[in-house]
Design a protein around this motif. Sequence first.
Motif, short mmCIF file in Angstrom:
data_model
loop_
_atom_site.label_atom_id
_atom_site.label_comp_id
_atom_site.label_asym_id
_atom_site.label_seq_id
_atom_site.Cartn_x
_atom_site.Cartn_y
_atom_site.Cartn_z
N ARG A 56 -2.97 2.29 -3.98
CA ARG A 56 -2.74 3.68 -3.61
C ARG A 56 -3.97 4.23 -2.89
NH1 ARG A 56 0.36 6.99 -7.74
NH2 ARG A 56 0.54 8.13 -5.80
N ILE A 57 -3.72 4.84 -1.72
CA ILE A 57 -4.80 5.33 -0.87
C ILE A 57 -4.51 6.77 -0.45
CG2 ILE A 57 -6.01 5.02 1.33
CD1 ILE A 57 -5.20 2.10 1.25
N ARG A 58 -5.53 7.62 -0.50
CA ARG A 58 -5.44 8.97 0.06
C ARG A 58 -6.19 8.98 1.38
NH1 ARG A 58 -7.01 11.83 -5.44
NH2 ARG A 58 -4.94 11.96 -6.35
N LEU A 59 -5.58 9.60 2.40
CA LEU A 59 -6.19 9.67 3.72
C LEU A 59 -6.19 11.11 4.23
CD1 LEU A 59 -4.46 6.60 5.38
CD2 LEU A 59 -6.79 6.71 4.48
N THR A 60 -7.21 11.47 4.99
CA THR A 60 -7.32 12.83 5.52
C THR A 60 -6.41 13.07 6.72
OG1 THR A 60 -9.21 12.14 6.87
CG2 THR A 60 -9.70 13.15 4.74
N SER A 61 -5.97 12.03 7.37
CA SER A 61 -5.15 12.20 8.58
C SER A 61 -3.76 12.72 8.25
CB SER A 61 -5.05 10.88 9.34
OG SER A 61 -4.38 9.94 8.54
N PRO A 62 -3.14 13.46 9.18
CA PRO A 62 -1.78 13.95 8.96
C PRO A 62 -0.76 12.84 9.21
CG PRO A 62 -2.57 14.63 11.11
CD PRO A 62 -3.72 13.94 10.43
N PRO A 63 0.43 12.97 8.63
CA PRO A 63 1.46 11.93 8.79
C PRO A 63 2.29 12.13 10.07
CG PRO A 63 2.23 13.58 7.27
CD PRO A 63 0.83 13.98 7.66
N VAL A 92 0.85 -1.19 0.00
CA VAL A 92 0.00 0.00 0.00
C VAL A 92 0.88 1.24 0.00
CG1 VAL A 92 -1.72 1.29 1.34
CG2 VAL A 92 -1.83 -1.19 1.27
N ARG A 93 0.51 2.23 -0.77
CA ARG A 93 1.16 3.55 -0.71
C ARG A 93 0.13 4.54 -0.21
NH1 ARG A 93 5.54 6.50 -2.09
NH2 ARG A 93 5.19 8.64 -2.73
N ARG A 129 5.60 6.05 3.62
CA ARG A 129 4.35 6.01 2.84
C ARG A 129 4.10 4.63 2.25
NH1 ARG A 129 2.93 11.58 0.21
NH2 ARG A 129 3.90 12.95 1.72
N GLU A 130 5.19 3.91 1.93
CA GLU A 130 5.08 2.56 1.37
C GLU A 130 4.96 1.58 2.52
OE1 GLU A 130 5.31 1.82 -1.99
OE2 GLU A 130 5.61 3.89 -2.60
#
Length: 100
Positions: free
Chosen positions: A37-44, A17-18, A77-78
């Motif tokens: 590939r996933i977009r998320l609203t949370s901060p890293p 997953v990225r 991220r990976e």
Amino acid sequence: MPEFIFREDEQGVTLKVRVQPGASRDEIIGVAEGTLRIRLTSPPVEGAANKHCIRFLSKKLRIAQSRISILRGERGREKTLLVQGLTSAEIRDRLSLGPA
């Protein structure tokens, strides 16, 4: 959709997953180079994206969060995830990734 690579064994299904944190909404944006590939609203920050990734995927896969674990990539991220209790075909179907 490009080929998504799963590895299935007696422990479960391993997948790559990225994650793109800090997005405007949570969504699966597709597959590239065998990686989901996933977009998320949370901060890293401080594992927030990891927890959010597991929560998001558990809802999409309709399984308990405890059945998803991060094997590699907690700080990047990976990520390599282990999903227990589903087959690769069930994961592909529940994520609407199309046939193998």
